[in-house]
Each structure stands twice: as structure tokens, then as C-alpha cells.
Motif scaffolding. Structure first.
Motif, PDB file in Angstrom:
ATOM      1  N   LEU A   1    -102.494 -44.614  68.055  1.00  7.59           N
ATOM      2  CA  LEU A   1    -103.949 -44.575  68.090  1.00  7.59           C
ATOM      3  C   LEU A   1    -104.398 -43.537  67.066  1.00  7.59           C
ATOM      4  CD1 LEU A   1    -106.558 -45.526  69.560  1.00  7.59           C
ATOM      5  CD2 LEU A   1    -106.279 -43.541  71.057  1.00  7.59           C
ATOM      6  N   THR A   2    -105.147 -43.965  66.075  1.00  9.04           N
ATOM      7  CA  THR A   2    -105.621 -43.048  65.042  1.00  9.04           C
ATOM      8  C   THR A   2    -107.129 -43.213  64.886  1.00  9.04           C
ATOM      9  OG1 THR A   2    -105.096 -44.687  63.332  1.00  9.04           O
ATOM     10  CG2 THR A   2    -103.450 -43.003  63.764  1.00  9.04           C
ATOM     11  N   PRO A   3    -107.852 -42.226  64.420  1.00  7.85           N
ATOM     12  CA  PRO A   3    -107.426 -40.898  63.997  1.00  7.85           C
ATOM     13  C   PRO A   3    -107.081 -40.020  65.200  1.00  7.85           C
ATOM     14  CG  PRO A   3    -109.800 -41.030  63.856  1.00  7.85           C
ATOM     15  CD  PRO A   3    -109.303 -42.402  64.256  1.00  7.85           C
ATOM     16  N   THR A   4    -106.340 -38.959  64.944  1.00  6.11           N
ATOM     17  CA  THR A   4    -105.946 -38.034  66.006  1.00  6.11           C
ATOM     18  C   THR A   4    -107.149 -37.248  66.508  1.00  6.11           C
ATOM     19  OG1 THR A   4    -103.790 -37.850  64.957  1.00  6.11           O
ATOM     20  CG2 THR A   4    -104.346 -36.178  66.573  1.00  6.11           C
ATOM     21  N   TYR A   5    -108.055 -36.908  65.604  1.00  5.32           N
ATOM     22  CA  TYR A   5    -109.259 -36.159  65.959  1.00  5.32           C
ATOM     23  C   TYR A   5    -110.494 -36.925  65.495  1.00  5.32           C
ATOM     24  CZ  TYR A   5    -105.961 -32.420  66.788  1.00  5.32           C
ATOM     25  OH  TYR A   5    -104.900 -31.681  67.261  1.00  5.32           O
ATOM     26  N   PRO A   6    -110.933 -37.932  66.272  1.00  2.00           N
ATOM     27  CA  PRO A   6    -112.104 -38.716  65.860  1.00  2.00           C
ATOM     28  C   PRO A   6    -113.398 -37.919  66.030  1.00  2.00           C
ATOM     29  CG  PRO A   6    -111.402 -39.375  68.040  1.00  2.00           C
ATOM     30  CD  PRO A   6    -110.379 -38.394  67.538  1.00  2.00           C
TER      31      PRO A   6
ATOM     32  N   GLY B   1    -129.633 -43.127  71.107  1.00  3.30           N
ATOM     33  CA  GLY B   1    -129.073 -42.546  72.320  1.00  3.30           C
ATOM     34  C   GLY B   1    -127.608 -42.844  72.533  1.00  3.30           C
ATOM     35  N   VAL B   2    -126.968 -43.437  71.522  1.00  4.56           N
ATOM     36  CA  VAL B   2    -125.554 -43.811  71.644  1.00  4.56           C
ATOM     37  C   VAL B   2    -124.811 -43.359  70.395  1.00  4.56           C
ATOM     38  CG1 VAL B   2    -123.935 -45.734  71.905  1.00  4.56           C
ATOM     39  CG2 VAL B   2    -126.130 -45.814  73.073  1.00  4.56           C
ATOM     40  N   LEU B   3    -123.624 -42.776  70.602  1.00  3.60           N
ATOM     41  CA  LEU B   3    -122.754 -42.353  69.501  1.00  3.60           C
ATOM     42  C   LEU B   3    -121.519 -43.253  69.456  1.00  3.60           C
ATOM     43  CD1 LEU B   3    -122.975 -38.543  70.217  1.00  3.60           C
ATOM     44  CD2 LEU B   3    -124.158 -39.796  68.415  1.00  3.60           C
ATOM     45  N   LYS B   4    -120.891 -43.312  68.287  1.00  6.65           N
ATOM     46  CA  LYS B   4    -119.775 -44.240  68.099  1.00  6.65           C
ATOM     47  C   LYS B   4    -118.583 -43.517  67.488  1.00  6.65           C
ATOM     48  CE  LYS B   4    -119.852 -46.937  64.480  1.00  6.65           C
ATOM     49  NZ  LYS B   4    -120.084 -48.012  63.510  1.00  6.65           N
ATOM     50  N   ALA B   5    -117.382 -43.846  67.996  1.00  5.07           N
ATOM     51  CA  ALA B   5    -116.134 -43.390  67.389  1.00  5.07           C
ATOM     52  C   ALA B   5    -115.361 -44.632  66.947  1.00  5.07           C
ATOM     53  CB  ALA B   5    -115.299 -42.585  68.379  1.00  5.07           C
ATOM     54  N   GLU B   6    -114.867 -44.608  65.723  1.00  4.07           N
ATOM     55  CA  GLU B   6    -114.078 -45.735  65.217  1.00  4.07           C
ATOM     56  C   GLU B   6    -112.605 -45.372  65.312  1.00  4.07           C
ATOM     57  OE1 GLU B   6    -115.512 -46.655  61.326  1.00  4.07           O
ATOM     58  OE2 GLU B   6    -117.411 -47.419  62.099  1.00  4.07           O
ATOM     59  N   MET B   7    -111.849 -46.202  66.036  1.00  5.67           N
ATOM     60  CA  MET B   7    -110.435 -45.953  66.287  1.00  5.67           C
ATOM     61  C   MET B   7    -109.606 -47.127  65.748  1.00  5.67           C
ATOM     62  SD  MET B   7    -110.796 -43.091  67.853  1.00  5.67           S
ATOM     63  CE  MET B   7    -109.115 -42.783  68.316  1.00  5.67           C
TER      64      MET B   7
ATOM     65  N   ILE C   1    -111.112 -50.492  66.832  1.00  2.26           N
ATOM     66  CA  ILE C   1    -111.869 -50.415  68.083  1.00  2.26           C
ATOM     67  C   ILE C   1    -113.049 -49.480  67.872  1.00  2.26           C
ATOM     68  CG2 ILE C   1    -111.747 -49.796  70.527  1.00  2.26           C
ATOM     69  CD1 ILE C   1    -108.666 -49.945  70.198  1.00  2.26           C
ATOM     70  N   GLU C   2    -114.213 -49.888  68.335  1.00  5.99           N
ATOM     71  CA  GLU C   2    -115.390 -49.026  68.328  1.00  5.99           C
ATOM     72  C   GLU C   2    -115.671 -48.608  69.763  1.00  5.99           C
ATOM     73  OE1 GLU C   2    -118.424 -51.345  66.440  1.00  5.99           O
ATOM     74  OE2 GLU C   2    -117.683 -50.855  64.439  1.00  5.99           O
ATOM     75  N   VAL C   3    -115.697 -47.292  69.989  1.00  2.00           N
ATOM     76  CA  VAL C   3    -115.942 -46.736  71.320  1.00  2.00           C
ATOM     77  C   VAL C   3    -117.319 -46.085  71.298  1.00  2.00           C
ATOM     78  CG1 VAL C   3    -115.143 -45.087  73.050  1.00  2.00           C
ATOM     79  CG2 VAL C   3    -113.478 -46.346  71.670  1.00  2.00           C
ATOM     80  N   TYR C   4    -118.186 -46.495  72.221  1.00  2.00           N
ATOM     81  CA  TYR C   4    -119.558 -45.998  72.280  1.00  2.00           C
ATOM     82  C   TYR C   4    -119.724 -45.062  73.474  1.00  2.00           C
ATOM     83  CZ  TYR C   4    -120.448 -49.750  68.992  1.00  2.00           C
ATOM     84  OH  TYR C   4    -120.408 -50.567  67.890  1.00  2.00           O
TER      85      TYR C   4
ATOM     86  N   ALA D   1     -94.670 -46.833  80.795  1.00  2.00           N
ATOM     87  CA  ALA D   1     -95.993 -47.109  80.242  1.00  2.00           C
ATOM     88  C   ALA D   1     -96.368 -45.915  79.368  1.00  2.00           C
ATOM     89  CB  ALA D   1     -97.014 -47.288  81.357  1.00  2.00           C
ATOM     90  N   SER D   2     -96.978 -46.186  78.234  1.00  2.08           N
ATOM     91  CA  SER D   2     -97.333 -45.096  77.328  1.00  2.08           C
ATOM     92  C   SER D   2     -98.846 -44.923  77.286  1.00  2.08           C
ATOM     93  CB  SER D   2     -96.785 -45.359  75.921  1.00  2.08           C
ATOM     94  OG  SER D   2     -97.264 -46.578  75.422  1.00  2.08           O
ATOM     95  N   ARG D   3     -99.270 -43.657  77.261  1.00  2.00           N
ATOM     96  CA  ARG D   3    -100.687 -43.350  77.099  1.00  2.00           C
ATOM     97  C   ARG D   3    -100.804 -42.413  75.906  1.00  2.00           C
ATOM     98  NH1 ARG D   3    -104.549 -40.568  81.531  1.00  2.00           N
ATOM     99  NH2 ARG D   3    -103.012 -38.922  81.335  1.00  2.00           N
ATOM    100  N   ILE D   4    -101.636 -42.815  74.947  1.00  4.50           N
ATOM    101  CA  ILE D   4    -101.860 -42.038  73.740  1.00  4.50           C
ATOM    102  C   ILE D   4    -103.334 -41.625  73.729  1.00  4.50           C
ATOM    103  CG2 ILE D   4    -101.739 -42.015  71.227  1.00  4.50           C
ATOM    104  CD1 ILE D   4     -99.019 -42.485  72.486  1.00  4.50           C
ATOM    105  N   CYS D   5    -103.585 -40.346  73.499  1.00  2.74           N
ATOM    106  CA  CYS D   5    -104.964 -39.844  73.493  1.00  2.74           C
ATOM    107  C   CYS D   5    -105.282 -39.155  72.175  1.00  2.74           C
ATOM    108  CB  CYS D   5    -105.171 -38.867  74.633  1.00  2.74           C
ATOM    109  SG  CYS D   5    -104.988 -39.602  76.265  1.00  2.74           S
ATOM    110  N   SER D   6    -106.525 -39.293  71.752  1.00  2.00           N
ATOM    111  CA  SER D   6    -107.056 -38.593  70.602  1.00  2.00           C
ATOM    112  C   SER D   6    -108.145 -37.649  71.074  1.00  2.00           C
ATOM    113  CB  SER D   6    -107.637 -39.576  69.580  1.00  2.00           C
ATOM    114  OG  SER D   6    -106.617 -40.381  69.045  1.00  2.00           O
ATOM    115  N   LYS D   7    -108.132 -36.422  70.589  1.00  3.84           N
ATOM    116  CA  LYS D   7    -109.120 -35.428  71.005  1.00  3.84           C
ATOM    117  C   LYS D   7    -110.345 -35.501  70.094  1.00  3.84           C
ATOM    118  CE  LYS D   7    -109.701 -30.645  72.244  1.00  3.84           C
ATOM    119  NZ  LYS D   7    -109.089 -29.323  72.331  1.00  3.84           N
TER     120      LYS D   7
END
Length: 124
Positions: A21-26, A35-41, A84-87, A116-122
Motif C-alpha cells: 500500500l503506497t504512499p507510506t505517508y499520504p 467538507g471532504v478531503l481525499k487521499a490517493e492510495m 484507491i481514493e479514500v474520502y 492475514a496481512s494488514r498494511i497501514c499508511s500514516k
């Protein structure tokens, strides 16, 4: 002696690869909605045995934060890439600390995956 037997068993059993999952620091940027922000992953499936991933957002204490995306469960074939776009709501901007994906193991598989693997970006 027991240590060497266990180590040999682990090393010869095979390798467990996680997804990416990239970027590591979105960053949360403005979106086309007020009223909505977006992170592109970007998600990459490097596991042959997994075809589904879930998306989630957490605060600094790992409590879920409300968010939106096209689909919270993503189907991907082996070696597939997906953007993926996360709002996240602007009022939740300070709460949201992590965007995570987790591999979903299908129930009833003849040879179930043990890991099962879980990958997180801060979020910056």
C-alpha cells in the motif's frame, strides 16, 4: 537443537508475502466535494492465495474513523495494481491517522491461508 529444527521448518516451508500500500505517508487533499478531503492510495496484490482486501481508516488509538471509498472490499487478482481514493470528512481530519488495507481470507477454502496481512499508511 529444538531452535534449529523450528528454524529449518520455517525457512523451508516457504515465504509469506504481504501486499503493498503506497504512499507510506499520504496527505489529505481537497476533493471536488466541499467538507471532504481525499487521499490517493495505490494497492498491489503480491499474494497468489488472496483475492480480496478491505480498506479502513483509524485514529491514533486504532479506533475506526468514518470514511468513504468506491468499495470497502476490493477484489484483485494476483499481481494486480489498483488506485484507491479514500474520502474523509474535514471535521475528521485531525482524528484520521492511518489508512489500512487487510487481506480477506475466503471461508471454506480447501487450503486456508494461515496469515492475514494488514498494511497501514500514516497520514501526514
Amino acid at each position: 537443537m529444538r531452535f534449529w529444527v523450528v528454524l529449518l521448518g520455517v525457512l523451508t516451508h516457504g515465504l509469506a508475502w504481504g501486499h503493498e500500500l503506497t504512499p507510506t505517508y499520504p496527505t489529505l487533499d481537497t476533493s471536488y466535494m466541499s467538507g471532504v478531503l481525499k487521499a490517493e492510495m495505490h494497492l498491489f496484490n503480491s499474494r497468489k492465495d488472496i483475492n480480496y482486501y478491505s480498506v479502513s481508516v483509524y485514529d491514533k488509538d486504532w479506533n475506526p474513523v468514518k470514511f468513504a471509498t468506491e468499495s470497502k472490499i476490493i477484489q484483485m487478482d494476483y499481481l494486480d495494481h489498483k488506485d484507491i481514493e479514500v474520502y474523509v470528512r474535514t471535521k475528521d481530519q485531525e482524528k484520521a491517522h492511518y489508512i489500512c488495507t487487510k487481506s480477506k481470507i475466503l471461508k471454506g477454502k480447501s487450503a486456508p491461508t494461515l496469515l492475514a496481512s494488514r498494511i497501514c499508511s500514516k497520514i501526514k
